[in-house]
Design a protein around this motif. Structure first.
Motif, PDB file in Angstrom:
ATOM      1  N   TYR A  72     -30.135  12.670 -32.585  1.00 51.96           N
ATOM      2  CA  TYR A  72     -29.014  13.133 -31.772  1.00 51.96           C
ATOM      3  C   TYR A  72     -28.979  14.646 -31.736  1.00 51.96           C
ATOM      4  O   TYR A  72     -29.398  15.314 -32.673  1.00 51.96           O
ATOM      5  CB  TYR A  72     -27.699  12.596 -32.336  1.00 51.96           C
ATOM      6  CG  TYR A  72     -27.530  11.119 -32.094  1.00 51.96           C
ATOM      7  CD1 TYR A  72     -27.115  10.649 -30.852  1.00 51.96           C
ATOM      8  CD2 TYR A  72     -27.821  10.202 -33.091  1.00 51.96           C
ATOM      9  CE1 TYR A  72     -26.986   9.286 -30.626  1.00 51.96           C
ATOM     10  CE2 TYR A  72     -27.687   8.846 -32.876  1.00 51.96           C
ATOM     11  CZ  TYR A  72     -27.264   8.404 -31.634  1.00 51.96           C
ATOM     12  OH  TYR A  72     -27.144   7.061 -31.406  1.00 51.96           O
ATOM     13  N   THR A  73     -28.445  15.174 -30.649  1.00 52.65           N
ATOM     14  CA  THR A  73     -28.266  16.612 -30.513  1.00 52.65           C
ATOM     15  C   THR A  73     -27.026  16.867 -29.678  1.00 52.65           C
ATOM     16  O   THR A  73     -26.425  15.946 -29.135  1.00 52.65           O
ATOM     17  CB  THR A  73     -29.509  17.282 -29.889  1.00 52.65           C
ATOM     18  OG1 THR A  73     -29.362  18.698 -29.997  1.00 52.65           O
ATOM     19  CG2 THR A  73     -29.700  16.883 -28.442  1.00 52.65           C
ATOM     20  N   THR A  74     -26.643  18.112 -29.587  1.00 54.97           N
ATOM     21  CA  THR A  74     -25.492  18.532 -28.795  1.00 54.97           C
ATOM     22  C   THR A  74     -25.987  19.267 -27.557  1.00 54.97           C
ATOM     23  O   THR A  74     -27.190  19.547 -27.421  1.00 54.97           O
ATOM     24  CB  THR A  74     -24.604  19.477 -29.611  1.00 54.97           C
ATOM     25  OG1 THR A  74     -25.372  20.659 -29.896  1.00 54.97           O
ATOM     26  CG2 THR A  74     -24.134  18.829 -30.900  1.00 54.97           C
ATOM     27  N   GLY A  75     -25.071  19.625 -26.692  1.00 61.44           N
ATOM     28  CA  GLY A  75     -25.436  20.452 -25.539  1.00 61.44           C
ATOM     29  C   GLY A  75     -26.048  21.770 -25.978  1.00 61.44           C
ATOM     30  O   GLY A  75     -27.026  22.242 -25.402  1.00 61.44           O
ATOM     31  N   TRP A  76     -25.469  22.372 -27.035  1.00 62.03           N
ATOM     32  CA  TRP A  76     -26.032  23.615 -27.555  1.00 62.03           C
ATOM     33  C   TRP A  76     -27.414  23.395 -28.151  1.00 62.03           C
ATOM     34  O   TRP A  76     -28.303  24.229 -28.010  1.00 62.03           O
ATOM     35  CB  TRP A  76     -25.087  24.244 -28.582  1.00 62.03           C
ATOM     36  CG  TRP A  76     -23.943  24.935 -27.913  1.00 62.03           C
ATOM     37  CD1 TRP A  76     -22.637  24.549 -27.910  1.00 62.03           C
ATOM     38  CD2 TRP A  76     -24.004  26.116 -27.118  1.00 62.03           C
ATOM     39  NE1 TRP A  76     -21.891  25.410 -27.158  1.00 62.03           N
ATOM     40  CE2 TRP A  76     -22.699  26.390 -26.661  1.00 62.03           C
ATOM     41  CE3 TRP A  76     -25.044  26.971 -26.732  1.00 62.03           C
ATOM     42  CZ2 TRP A  76     -22.405  27.471 -25.847  1.00 62.03           C
ATOM     43  CZ3 TRP A  76     -24.738  28.056 -25.922  1.00 62.03           C
ATOM     44  CH2 TRP A  76     -23.443  28.302 -25.484  1.00 62.03           C
TER      45      TRP A  76
END
Length: 88
Positions: A72-76
């Motif tokens: 998983y990752t974020t927009g940043w």
């Protein structure tokens, strides 16, 4: 991620996620505003050798993978990966 999709071309691939109608309904419920391809026949996952999900691939204008990551990752997090690949 929806905001990032307004800034750069982006698609998501749904793997083993149900019928096109089930995927569409789920995405609508989640408020997903970017394109999603339902990979019912595993073409994308086979093409890019996806063994675990989520997986992110940053492709250049020629379709070459410039950066790949699992988890998983974020927009940043995606912005940083685009920057590392020289695309943002």
């Amino acid at each position: 991620v929806n905001t990032l999709a307004n800034e750069v071309p982006m698609i998501t691939v749904a793997m083993q996620s149900g019928t096109p109608e089930e995927v569409r309904d789920y995405l609508k419920q989640q408020g997903v505003a970017y394109p999603v391809v339902n990979d019912e026949r595993s073409w994308f996952s086979n093409q890019y050798k996806v063994k675990a999900v989520p997986a992110s691939f940053i492709l250049d204008g020629e379709g070459r993978v410039r950066f790949a990551t699992r988890g998983y990752t974020t927009g940043w997090g995606l912005r940083i990966r685009l920057w590392l690949a020289g695309l943002f």
